[in-house]
Design an enzyme around this catalytic site. Structure first.
Site, PDB file in Angstrom:
ATOM      1  N   GLU A   1      -2.551 -36.052  83.340  1.00  0.00           N
ATOM      2  CA  GLU A   1      -1.457 -35.593  82.660  1.00  0.00           C
ATOM      3  C   GLU A   1      -1.652 -34.279  82.331  1.00  0.00           C
ATOM      4  O   GLU A   1      -1.235 -34.057  80.989  1.00  0.00           O
ATOM      5  CB  GLU A   1      -1.117 -36.659  81.715  1.00  0.00           C
ATOM      6  CG  GLU A   1      -0.949 -38.033  82.192  1.00  0.00           C
ATOM      7  CD  GLU A   1      -0.064 -38.833  81.117  1.00  0.00           C
ATOM      8  OE1 GLU A   1      -0.458 -38.909  80.009  1.00  0.00           O
ATOM      9  OE2 GLU A   1       0.406 -39.829  81.620  1.00  0.00           O
TER      10      GLU A   1
ATOM     11  N   GLU B   1      -0.828 -44.488  87.107  1.00  0.00           N
ATOM     12  CA  GLU B   1      -0.525 -45.127  85.931  1.00  0.00           C
ATOM     13  C   GLU B   1       0.812 -45.707  86.120  1.00  0.00           C
ATOM     14  O   GLU B   1       1.839 -44.971  86.268  1.00  0.00           O
ATOM     15  CB  GLU B   1      -0.638 -44.297  84.560  1.00  0.00           C
ATOM     16  CG  GLU B   1      -2.133 -44.057  84.404  1.00  0.00           C
ATOM     17  CD  GLU B   1      -2.182 -43.332  82.949  1.00  0.00           C
ATOM     18  OE1 GLU B   1      -1.293 -43.715  82.242  1.00  0.00           O
ATOM     19  OE2 GLU B   1      -3.064 -42.286  82.980  1.00  0.00           O
TER      20      GLU B   1
HETATM   21  C1  BG6 Z   1      -0.451 -42.183  79.744  1.00  0.00           C
HETATM   22  C2  BG6 Z   1      -1.838 -42.001  79.374  1.00  0.00           C
HETATM   23  O1  BG6 Z   1       0.345 -41.230  79.121  1.00  0.00           O
HETATM   24  O2  BG6 Z   1      -0.095 -43.500  78.980  1.00  0.00           O
HETATM   25  C3  BG6 Z   1      -2.702 -43.092  78.851  1.00  0.00           C
HETATM   26  O3  BG6 Z   1      -2.375 -41.462  80.511  1.00  0.00           O
HETATM   27  C4  BG6 Z   1      -1.976 -43.853  77.896  1.00  0.00           C
HETATM   28  O4  BG6 Z   1      -3.958 -42.593  78.342  1.00  0.00           O
HETATM   29  C5  BG6 Z   1      -0.758 -44.480  78.714  1.00  0.00           C
HETATM   30  O5  BG6 Z   1      -2.909 -44.825  77.270  1.00  0.00           O
HETATM   31  C6  BG6 Z   1      -0.043 -45.413  77.937  1.00  0.00           C
HETATM   32  O6  BG6 Z   1       0.479 -44.934  76.479  1.00  0.00           O
HETATM   33  P1  BG6 Z   1       0.048 -45.815  75.474  1.00  0.00           P
HETATM   34  O7  BG6 Z   1       0.326 -45.000  74.200  1.00  0.00           O
HETATM   35  O8  BG6 Z   1       0.916 -47.109  75.342  1.00  0.00           O
HETATM   36  O9  BG6 Z   1      -1.357 -46.240  75.567  1.00  0.00           O
END
Ligand code: BG6
Length: 482
Positions: A187, A380
Protein backbone atom coordinates in the site's frame (compact mmCIF):
# COMPACT_ATOMS: atom_id res chain seq x y z
CA UNK A 1 -15.12 -18.17 -14.60
CA UNK A 2 -11.99 -18.64 -12.52
CA UNK A 3 -9.09 -19.82 -14.67
CA UNK A 4 -7.56 -23.21 -13.81
CA UNK A 5 -4.33 -21.67 -12.56
CA UNK A 6 -6.10 -19.05 -10.36
CA UNK A 7 -4.07 -18.42 -7.20
CA UNK A 8 -6.30 -18.81 -4.14
CA UNK A 9 -4.76 -18.09 -0.79
CA UNK A 10 -4.36 -15.73 2.13
CA UNK A 11 -2.24 -12.76 3.19
CA UNK A 12 -0.23 -11.67 6.21
CA UNK A 13 2.54 -9.23 7.11
CA UNK A 14 5.61 -9.95 9.21
CA UNK A 15 5.09 -7.07 11.65
CA UNK A 16 1.56 -8.15 12.48
CA UNK A 17 2.05 -11.90 12.31
CA UNK A 18 5.61 -13.04 12.84
CA UNK A 19 6.57 -12.22 16.43
CA UNK A 20 10.00 -13.49 17.55
CA UNK A 21 10.99 -9.84 17.71
CA UNK A 22 14.13 -10.41 19.78
CA UNK A 23 15.19 -13.76 18.35
CA UNK A 24 17.48 -14.85 15.53
CA UNK A 25 19.46 -11.61 15.57
CA UNK A 26 16.51 -9.46 14.45
CA UNK A 27 16.82 -5.71 14.96
CA UNK A 28 13.87 -3.59 16.02
CA UNK A 29 11.44 -1.96 13.65
CA UNK A 30 9.54 1.26 14.24
CA UNK A 31 6.35 -0.77 14.69
CA UNK A 32 7.86 -2.48 17.72
CA UNK A 33 7.18 0.79 19.54
CA UNK A 34 3.48 1.12 18.86
CA UNK A 35 1.33 0.35 21.84
CA UNK A 36 -2.08 -1.22 22.00
CA UNK A 37 -4.76 1.40 21.31
CA UNK A 38 -7.31 0.82 24.03
CA UNK A 39 -11.00 1.31 23.42
CA UNK A 40 -10.96 4.56 25.44
CA UNK A 41 -8.49 6.12 23.03
CA UNK A 42 -10.45 5.25 19.91
CA UNK A 43 -12.69 7.76 18.26
CA UNK A 44 -15.56 6.23 16.33
CA UNK A 45 -13.58 3.03 15.91
CA UNK A 46 -10.89 4.93 14.02
CA UNK A 47 -7.35 5.00 15.26
CA UNK A 48 -7.00 8.49 16.77
CA UNK A 49 -3.80 9.43 15.03
CA UNK A 50 -0.51 8.32 13.62
CA UNK A 51 2.25 8.08 16.23
CA UNK A 52 3.86 11.43 17.14
CA UNK A 53 7.53 11.96 17.93
CA UNK A 54 6.65 12.76 21.56
CA UNK A 55 4.62 9.58 21.93
CA UNK A 56 7.33 7.50 20.29
CA UNK A 57 10.03 8.90 22.58
CA UNK A 58 7.99 8.21 25.69
CA UNK A 59 7.45 4.59 24.69
CA UNK A 60 11.07 4.16 23.59
CA UNK A 61 12.32 5.35 26.97
CA UNK A 62 9.88 3.26 29.00
CA UNK A 63 9.44 0.18 26.83
CA UNK A 64 8.68 -2.21 29.66
CA UNK A 65 5.65 -0.22 30.80
CA UNK A 66 3.83 -0.57 27.50
CA UNK A 67 1.80 -3.30 25.86
CA UNK A 68 3.46 -3.63 22.43
CA UNK A 69 1.49 -6.27 20.48
CA UNK A 70 3.37 -5.99 17.19
CA UNK A 71 6.30 -7.64 18.93
CA UNK A 72 4.21 -10.74 19.49
CA UNK A 73 2.06 -10.84 16.36
CA UNK A 74 0.54 -14.32 16.21
CA UNK A 75 3.93 -15.95 16.76
CA UNK A 76 4.34 -17.34 13.25
CA UNK A 77 8.05 -17.47 14.06
CA UNK A 78 7.43 -20.53 16.24
CA UNK A 79 4.25 -21.78 14.55
CA UNK A 80 5.11 -21.55 10.86
CA UNK A 81 5.12 -25.32 10.23
CA UNK A 82 1.74 -25.75 11.86
CA UNK A 83 0.24 -22.71 10.10
CA UNK A 84 1.51 -23.72 6.69
CA UNK A 85 0.15 -27.24 7.19
CA UNK A 86 -3.27 -25.77 7.96
CA UNK A 87 -3.06 -23.55 4.87
CA UNK A 88 -2.13 -26.59 2.80
CA UNK A 89 -5.12 -28.51 4.14
CA UNK A 90 -7.33 -25.62 3.05
CA UNK A 91 -5.83 -26.00 -0.42
CA UNK A 92 -3.90 -22.73 -0.60
CA UNK A 93 -2.11 -22.20 -3.90
CA UNK A 94 -0.39 -19.02 -2.71
CA UNK A 95 0.55 -17.43 0.59
CA UNK A 96 1.27 -13.73 0.85
CA UNK A 97 3.78 -12.79 3.53
CA UNK A 98 6.33 -10.08 4.05
CA UNK A 99 9.92 -10.11 5.12
CA UNK A 100 11.10 -8.21 8.14
CA UNK A 101 13.83 -5.88 6.89
CA UNK A 102 15.28 -5.66 10.41
CA UNK A 103 15.55 -9.45 10.59
CA UNK A 104 17.94 -9.36 7.63
CA UNK A 105 19.60 -6.02 8.28
CA UNK A 106 19.08 -5.25 11.99
CA UNK A 107 19.93 -1.56 11.71
CA UNK A 108 19.69 -1.23 7.93
CA UNK A 109 23.33 -0.12 7.77
CA UNK A 110 25.13 -3.50 7.92
CA UNK A 111 27.15 -4.46 4.87
CA UNK A 112 26.01 -8.08 4.88
CA UNK A 113 22.73 -9.72 5.90
CA UNK A 114 22.09 -11.64 9.10
CA UNK A 115 22.51 -15.36 8.23
CA UNK A 116 19.95 -16.49 10.82
CA UNK A 117 17.38 -14.18 9.30
CA UNK A 118 18.11 -15.47 5.80
CA UNK A 119 17.76 -19.03 7.02
CA UNK A 120 14.41 -18.42 8.68
CA UNK A 121 12.81 -17.31 5.40
CA UNK A 122 14.51 -20.13 3.47
CA UNK A 123 12.90 -22.54 5.92
CA UNK A 124 9.50 -20.89 5.48
CA UNK A 125 9.72 -20.98 1.67
CA UNK A 126 10.86 -24.63 1.74
CA UNK A 127 7.94 -25.50 3.98
CA UNK A 128 5.53 -23.78 1.57
CA UNK A 129 6.98 -25.56 -1.46
CA UNK A 130 6.71 -28.88 0.36
CA UNK A 131 2.94 -28.44 -0.06
CA UNK A 132 3.05 -26.80 -3.48
CA UNK A 133 2.17 -23.36 -2.11
CA UNK A 134 3.67 -20.43 -4.01
CA UNK A 135 4.97 -17.63 -1.78
CA UNK A 136 3.97 -14.07 -2.69
CA UNK A 137 6.40 -11.81 -0.90
CA UNK A 138 6.00 -8.16 0.04
CA UNK A 139 9.45 -6.70 0.47
CA UNK A 140 8.27 -4.09 2.92
CA UNK A 141 4.93 -4.09 4.68
CA UNK A 142 5.27 -0.90 6.73
CA UNK A 143 8.22 -2.27 8.71
CA UNK A 144 11.48 -0.27 8.70
CA UNK A 145 14.54 -0.77 10.92
CA UNK A 146 13.93 1.75 13.70
CA UNK A 147 17.57 2.79 13.58
CA UNK A 148 16.89 4.41 10.19
CA UNK A 149 13.92 6.25 11.65
CA UNK A 150 16.03 7.65 14.44
CA UNK A 151 19.08 8.49 12.35
CA UNK A 152 17.49 9.83 9.15
CA UNK A 153 13.80 10.37 9.90
CA UNK A 154 12.99 7.33 7.77
CA UNK A 155 11.91 7.74 4.17
CA UNK A 156 12.09 11.51 4.27
CA UNK A 157 15.78 10.95 3.63
CA UNK A 158 17.16 10.06 0.23
CA UNK A 159 19.65 7.81 2.04
CA UNK A 160 16.88 5.25 2.49
CA UNK A 161 17.01 4.40 -1.20
CA UNK A 162 20.43 2.79 -1.10
CA UNK A 163 19.76 0.94 2.17
CA UNK A 164 16.52 -0.41 0.78
CA UNK A 165 18.00 -1.43 -2.56
CA UNK A 166 20.84 -3.24 -0.79
CA UNK A 167 18.17 -5.16 1.12
CA UNK A 168 15.98 -5.92 -1.91
CA UNK A 169 18.96 -7.05 -3.99
CA UNK A 170 19.70 -9.51 -1.19
CA UNK A 171 16.11 -10.74 -1.38
CA UNK A 172 16.25 -11.28 -5.12
CA UNK A 173 19.70 -12.90 -5.09
CA UNK A 174 18.86 -15.16 -2.18
CA UNK A 175 15.29 -16.21 -2.92
CA UNK A 176 14.77 -15.82 -6.67
CA UNK A 177 14.53 -19.58 -7.16
CA UNK A 178 11.97 -19.97 -4.39
CA UNK A 179 9.79 -16.89 -4.87
CA UNK A 180 8.17 -15.98 -8.16
CA UNK A 181 5.70 -13.25 -7.08
CA UNK A 182 6.93 -10.09 -5.37
CA UNK A 183 5.48 -6.76 -4.30
CA UNK A 184 7.93 -3.97 -3.51
CA UNK A 185 5.89 -1.76 -1.10
CA UNK A 186 2.69 -2.65 0.69
CA UNK A 187 0.00 0.00 0.00
CA UNK A 188 2.52 2.58 -1.12
CA UNK A 189 -0.11 5.34 -0.85
CA UNK A 190 -0.56 4.70 2.89
CA UNK A 191 2.17 7.22 3.74
CA UNK A 192 -0.39 9.93 2.96
CA UNK A 193 -2.43 8.68 5.95
CA UNK A 194 0.09 7.18 8.35
CA UNK A 195 3.60 8.55 7.72
CA UNK A 196 5.13 6.97 10.82
CA UNK A 197 3.60 3.52 10.33
CA UNK A 198 4.26 3.43 6.59
CA UNK A 199 7.46 5.40 6.18
CA UNK A 200 9.00 5.38 9.63
CA UNK A 201 9.14 9.17 9.74
CA UNK A 202 7.76 11.97 11.88
CA UNK A 203 6.28 14.76 9.80
CA UNK A 204 6.70 17.18 12.70
CA UNK A 205 10.49 16.69 12.57
CA UNK A 206 10.68 17.75 8.94
CA UNK A 207 11.53 21.23 7.63
CA UNK A 208 8.90 20.72 4.96
CA UNK A 209 5.13 21.09 5.20
CA UNK A 210 3.17 17.87 5.80
CA UNK A 211 2.27 17.08 2.19
CA UNK A 212 5.75 17.93 0.92
CA UNK A 213 7.31 15.65 3.51
CA UNK A 214 4.95 12.81 2.60
CA UNK A 215 5.37 13.17 -1.16
CA UNK A 216 9.12 13.45 -0.68
CA UNK A 217 9.14 10.10 1.15
CA UNK A 218 6.93 8.64 -1.55
CA UNK A 219 9.28 9.89 -4.22
CA UNK A 220 12.15 8.06 -2.52
CA UNK A 221 10.05 4.90 -2.27
CA UNK A 222 9.03 5.08 -5.93
CA UNK A 223 12.67 5.39 -6.94
CA UNK A 224 13.70 2.55 -4.60
CA UNK A 225 10.92 0.41 -6.04
CA UNK A 226 11.88 1.14 -9.66
CA UNK A 227 15.54 0.32 -8.99
CA UNK A 228 14.46 -2.95 -7.38
CA UNK A 229 12.20 -3.86 -10.29
CA UNK A 230 14.97 -3.13 -12.77
CA UNK A 231 17.40 -5.31 -10.84
CA UNK A 232 14.89 -8.16 -10.63
CA UNK A 233 14.15 -7.96 -14.35
CA UNK A 234 17.84 -8.14 -15.15
CA UNK A 235 18.80 -10.89 -12.74
CA UNK A 236 15.63 -12.93 -12.22
CA UNK A 237 13.46 -12.67 -15.33
CA UNK A 238 11.35 -15.60 -14.12
CA UNK A 239 9.98 -13.42 -11.30
CA UNK A 240 6.99 -11.08 -11.47
CA UNK A 241 7.25 -7.82 -9.55
CA UNK A 242 4.11 -5.91 -8.66
CA UNK A 243 3.07 -2.49 -7.41
CA UNK A 244 0.49 -2.26 -4.65
CA UNK A 245 -1.91 0.41 -3.41
CA UNK A 246 -4.74 0.56 -0.91
CA UNK A 247 -7.52 0.94 -3.44
CA UNK A 248 -9.97 3.62 -2.45
CA UNK A 249 -12.80 3.07 -4.94
CA UNK A 250 -14.87 6.21 -4.51
CA UNK A 251 -18.31 7.44 -5.54
CA UNK A 252 -19.51 11.03 -5.87
CA UNK A 253 -22.11 11.77 -3.21
CA UNK A 254 -24.44 13.31 -5.81
CA UNK A 255 -24.49 13.87 -9.56
CA UNK A 256 -23.70 17.56 -8.95
CA UNK A 257 -20.73 18.24 -11.27
CA UNK A 258 -18.67 19.67 -8.40
CA UNK A 259 -19.08 16.40 -6.45
CA UNK A 260 -18.24 14.36 -9.54
CA UNK A 261 -15.13 16.48 -10.12
CA UNK A 262 -14.02 16.14 -6.47
CA UNK A 263 -14.49 12.40 -6.81
CA UNK A 264 -12.50 12.29 -10.04
CA UNK A 265 -9.57 14.09 -8.37
CA UNK A 266 -9.55 11.71 -5.40
CA UNK A 267 -9.59 8.79 -7.78
CA UNK A 268 -6.76 10.22 -9.90
CA UNK A 269 -4.62 10.69 -6.81
CA UNK A 270 -5.32 7.19 -5.56
CA UNK A 271 -4.38 5.67 -8.91
CA UNK A 272 -1.45 8.02 -9.54
CA UNK A 273 0.88 5.49 -7.88
CA UNK A 274 -0.05 2.93 -10.51
CA UNK A 275 0.55 5.59 -13.19
CA UNK A 276 4.08 6.09 -11.89
CA UNK A 277 4.91 2.44 -11.22
CA UNK A 278 3.25 0.93 -14.29
CA UNK A 279 3.74 3.68 -16.85
CA UNK A 280 6.99 5.02 -15.48
CA UNK A 281 6.30 8.73 -15.07
CA UNK A 282 4.54 11.27 -12.88
CA UNK A 283 1.19 12.15 -14.46
CA UNK A 284 0.62 15.82 -15.33
CA UNK A 285 -2.37 16.15 -12.97
CA UNK A 286 -0.18 15.11 -10.03
CA UNK A 287 2.48 17.70 -10.88
CA UNK A 288 -0.32 20.28 -11.10
CA UNK A 289 -1.60 19.09 -7.72
CA UNK A 290 1.90 19.64 -6.28
CA UNK A 291 2.02 23.14 -7.80
CA UNK A 292 -1.43 24.09 -6.50
CA UNK A 293 -0.88 22.74 -3.00
CA UNK A 294 2.55 24.10 -2.22
CA UNK A 295 4.10 20.64 -2.41
CA UNK A 296 7.82 20.91 -3.03
CA UNK A 297 9.86 17.83 -3.81
CA UNK A 298 13.58 17.45 -4.32
CA UNK A 299 13.60 15.05 -7.23
CA UNK A 300 16.39 12.49 -7.30
CA UNK A 301 18.93 12.91 -10.14
CA UNK A 302 17.91 11.11 -13.27
CA UNK A 303 14.57 10.13 -11.72
CA UNK A 304 12.67 10.17 -15.01
CA UNK A 305 14.89 7.51 -16.51
CA UNK A 306 14.91 5.42 -13.31
CA UNK A 307 11.12 5.34 -13.24
CA UNK A 308 10.92 4.46 -16.93
CA UNK A 309 13.33 1.56 -16.52
CA UNK A 310 11.57 0.05 -13.50
CA UNK A 311 7.95 -0.50 -14.48
CA UNK A 312 6.09 -3.37 -12.83
CA UNK A 313 4.64 -6.59 -14.24
CA UNK A 314 1.30 -6.61 -12.43
CA UNK A 315 -0.88 -4.46 -10.19
CA UNK A 316 -1.90 -5.53 -6.73
CA UNK A 317 -4.27 -3.83 -4.35
CA UNK A 318 -6.15 -4.19 -1.10
CA UNK A 319 -9.89 -3.70 -1.14
CA UNK A 320 -12.06 -3.60 1.97
CA UNK A 321 -14.69 -0.97 1.25
CA UNK A 322 -15.64 1.92 -1.01
CA UNK A 323 -15.72 5.66 -0.22
CA UNK A 324 -18.06 8.56 -0.81
CA UNK A 325 -16.75 11.96 -1.83
CA UNK A 326 -18.39 15.38 -1.65
CA UNK A 327 -17.09 18.76 -2.78
CA UNK A 328 -18.56 20.36 0.33
CA UNK A 329 -16.29 20.22 3.36
CA UNK A 330 -17.40 19.37 6.88
CA UNK A 331 -19.87 16.55 6.24
CA UNK A 332 -20.17 13.75 8.79
CA UNK A 333 -17.64 11.00 8.21
CA UNK A 334 -17.47 7.32 9.07
CA UNK A 335 -14.30 5.32 9.76
CA UNK A 336 -12.54 3.57 6.94
CA UNK A 337 -9.45 1.69 5.94
CA UNK A 338 -6.77 4.41 6.17
CA UNK A 339 -9.08 7.32 5.34
CA UNK A 340 -12.52 8.32 6.57
CA UNK A 341 -15.49 8.44 4.25
CA UNK A 342 -18.97 9.94 4.12
CA UNK A 343 -21.50 7.31 5.09
CA UNK A 344 -22.97 5.46 2.12
CA UNK A 345 -26.64 4.92 3.05
CA UNK A 346 -26.95 2.06 0.56
CA UNK A 347 -24.38 -0.14 2.25
CA UNK A 348 -24.28 -2.23 5.42
CA UNK A 349 -21.28 -1.65 7.65
CA UNK A 350 -18.90 -3.85 9.59
CA UNK A 351 -18.57 -3.64 13.37
CA UNK A 352 -15.76 -1.17 12.70
CA UNK A 353 -18.00 0.98 10.50
CA UNK A 354 -16.44 0.04 7.14
CA UNK A 355 -19.07 0.01 4.37
CA UNK A 356 -19.37 -3.45 2.80
CA UNK A 357 -19.43 -3.12 -0.98
CA UNK A 358 -18.77 -6.19 -3.13
CA UNK A 359 -20.16 -4.51 -6.25
CA UNK A 360 -17.50 -1.84 -5.70
CA UNK A 361 -14.90 -4.57 -6.10
CA UNK A 362 -16.24 -5.46 -9.54
CA UNK A 363 -16.25 -1.78 -10.47
CA UNK A 364 -12.70 -1.31 -9.21
CA UNK A 365 -11.37 -4.38 -11.03
CA UNK A 366 -12.86 -3.16 -14.28
CA UNK A 367 -11.70 0.41 -13.81
CA UNK A 368 -8.10 -0.52 -13.04
CA UNK A 369 -7.86 -3.13 -15.77
CA UNK A 370 -9.41 -0.82 -18.39
CA UNK A 371 -6.86 1.85 -17.53
CA UNK A 372 -3.63 -0.17 -17.32
CA UNK A 373 -4.28 -3.45 -19.14
CA UNK A 374 -1.97 -5.30 -16.77
CA UNK A 375 -2.77 -8.44 -14.78
CA UNK A 376 -4.31 -7.67 -11.40
CA UNK A 377 -3.95 -9.38 -8.03
CA UNK A 378 -6.27 -8.81 -5.06
CA UNK A 379 -3.83 -9.18 -2.20
CA UNK A 380 -6.06 -8.08 0.68
CA UNK A 381 -9.79 -8.24 1.30
CA UNK A 382 -11.72 -9.48 4.30
CA UNK A 383 -13.88 -8.80 7.29
CA UNK A 384 -12.51 -7.72 10.65
CA UNK A 385 -14.79 -9.01 13.41
CA UNK A 386 -14.87 -10.02 17.07
CA UNK A 387 -14.91 -13.82 16.87
CA UNK A 388 -15.86 -16.04 19.77
CA UNK A 389 -14.00 -19.27 20.53
CA UNK A 390 -16.56 -21.78 21.83
CA UNK A 391 -15.72 -24.31 24.51
CA UNK A 392 -15.52 -27.11 21.96
CA UNK A 393 -12.90 -25.18 19.95
CA UNK A 394 -15.28 -24.08 17.18
CA UNK A 395 -15.74 -20.53 15.92
CA UNK A 396 -18.98 -19.72 14.10
CA UNK A 397 -18.15 -16.88 11.73
CA UNK A 398 -21.02 -16.99 9.23
CA UNK A 399 -20.74 -13.18 8.87
CA UNK A 400 -17.23 -13.62 7.44
CA UNK A 401 -18.38 -16.29 5.00
CA UNK A 402 -21.16 -13.95 3.79
CA UNK A 403 -18.69 -11.13 3.26
CA UNK A 404 -16.17 -13.27 1.39
CA UNK A 405 -18.80 -15.05 -0.70
CA UNK A 406 -20.15 -11.80 -2.10
CA UNK A 407 -16.66 -10.51 -2.91
CA UNK A 408 -15.73 -13.74 -4.65
CA UNK A 409 -18.92 -13.51 -6.73
CA UNK A 410 -17.90 -9.98 -7.69
CA UNK A 411 -14.46 -11.23 -8.77
CA UNK A 412 -16.10 -13.94 -10.82
CA UNK A 413 -18.24 -11.34 -12.60
CA UNK A 414 -15.23 -9.11 -13.21
CA UNK A 415 -13.34 -12.00 -14.79
CA UNK A 416 -16.37 -12.56 -17.00
CA UNK A 417 -16.22 -8.84 -17.85
CA UNK A 418 -12.74 -9.53 -19.23
CA UNK A 419 -10.47 -8.61 -16.33
CA UNK A 420 -7.25 -10.60 -16.06
CA UNK A 421 -7.00 -11.56 -12.39
CA UNK A 422 -4.06 -13.62 -11.18
CA UNK A 423 -5.28 -14.45 -7.72
CA UNK A 424 -6.90 -13.61 -4.43
CA UNK A 425 -5.26 -13.58 -1.01
CA UNK A 426 -7.77 -12.59 1.64
CA UNK A 427 -6.33 -10.64 4.55
CA UNK A 428 -5.16 -12.13 7.82
CA UNK A 429 -5.84 -15.76 6.89
CA UNK A 430 -4.52 -16.66 10.33
CA UNK A 431 -5.62 -14.15 13.01
CA UNK A 432 -3.02 -11.48 13.53
CA UNK A 433 -2.51 -8.12 15.16
CA UNK A 434 -4.64 -5.39 13.55
CA UNK A 435 -2.91 -2.43 11.95
CA UNK A 436 -5.21 0.34 13.12
CA UNK A 437 -5.34 -0.50 16.82
CA UNK A 438 -2.49 -2.95 17.39
CA UNK A 439 -5.00 -5.37 18.90
CA UNK A 440 -6.07 -9.00 18.59
CA UNK A 441 -9.76 -8.19 19.04
CA UNK A 442 -10.29 -7.37 15.37
CA UNK A 443 -9.77 -10.67 13.61
CA UNK A 444 -9.82 -11.66 9.93
CA UNK A 445 -8.67 -15.27 9.88
CA UNK A 446 -9.95 -18.66 8.82
CA UNK A 447 -7.80 -19.85 11.69
CA UNK A 448 -8.36 -18.54 15.19
CA UNK A 449 -5.33 -17.79 17.36
CA UNK A 450 -5.91 -18.03 21.08
CA UNK A 451 -4.26 -14.77 22.16
CA UNK A 452 -5.74 -11.57 23.53
CA UNK A 453 -4.76 -7.91 23.27
CA UNK A 454 -2.32 -8.31 26.14
CA UNK A 455 -0.54 -11.44 24.92
CA UNK A 456 -2.46 -13.76 27.24
CA UNK A 457 -3.47 -17.13 25.80
CA UNK A 458 -2.01 -20.37 24.51
CA UNK A 459 -1.46 -19.19 20.92
CA UNK A 460 -3.06 -22.47 19.88
CA UNK A 461 -4.75 -22.52 16.49
CA UNK A 462 -8.44 -23.42 15.90
CA UNK A 463 -10.32 -23.86 12.63
CA UNK A 464 -13.24 -21.47 12.19
CA UNK A 465 -16.35 -22.34 10.14
CA UNK A 466 -14.90 -20.16 7.38
CA UNK A 467 -11.90 -22.51 7.23
CA UNK A 468 -14.07 -25.42 6.01
CA UNK A 469 -15.98 -23.11 3.70
CA UNK A 470 -12.86 -21.65 2.03
CA UNK A 471 -11.46 -25.16 1.57
CA UNK A 472 -14.57 -26.01 -0.49
CA UNK A 473 -14.28 -22.77 -2.45
CA UNK A 474 -10.70 -23.57 -3.42
CA UNK A 475 -11.42 -27.24 -4.14
CA UNK A 476 -14.20 -26.26 -6.53
CA UNK A 477 -12.15 -23.38 -8.00
CA UNK A 478 -14.73 -20.85 -6.88
CA UNK A 479 -17.86 -22.76 -7.95
CA UNK A 480 -19.08 -23.98 -4.59
CA UNK A 481 -19.75 -20.86 -2.55
CA UNK A 482 -22.56 -22.22 -0.32
C1 BG6 B 1 -4.40 -2.82 5.17
C2 BG6 B 1 -3.00 -3.15 5.65
O1 BG6 B 1 -4.53 -1.46 4.97
O2 BG6 B 1 -5.46 -3.09 6.04
C3 BG6 B 1 -2.92 -4.26 6.68
O3 BG6 B 1 -2.15 -3.46 4.57
C4 BG6 B 1 -4.06 -4.11 7.66
O4 BG6 B 1 -1.65 -4.21 7.27
C5 BG6 B 1 -5.39 -4.21 6.91
O5 BG6 B 1 -4.01 -5.01 8.72
C6 BG6 B 1 -6.63 -4.20 7.77
O6 BG6 B 1 -6.61 -3.12 8.66
P1 BG6 B 1 -6.83 -3.34 10.19
O7 BG6 B 1 -6.61 -2.02 10.79
O8 BG6 B 1 -8.23 -3.80 10.33
O9 BG6 B 1 -5.84 -4.34 10.64
Amino acid sequence: MFPKEFLWGGATASAQYEGGFDEGGRGKSQLDFIDFISVEKRIGNQCTDDVSWERYKTIRENESEYNLPYRRGADFYHHYKEDIKLMAEMGFKVFRMSISWARLYPTGEEETPNPEGLKFYHDVFDELHKYGIEPLVTMIHYENPVHLTEKFNGWESQKMISYFVKYTKTLIDEYKDKVKYWITFNEINATLCTPFVSSGMFVEKSQKNKLSCEYQALHHQLIASALTVKYAHETAPQCMIGAMIARLECYAETCKPTDVLANMIDDQINLSFFDIMARGSYPKFLLNYFRDNDIIIDFVDNYEQILKEGTVDYLAFSYYMSYVVSAEPGKAEAPGNLVKSLVNPYLKQTEWGWGIDPIGLRITLNRIYDKYQLPLFIVENGLGAKDVLEEDGSVHDAYRIDYLREHIKAMDKAIDDGVELLGYTSWGCVDLCSASFADMTKRYGYIYVDADDYGNGTYNRYKKDSYYWYKKVIESNGKDLD
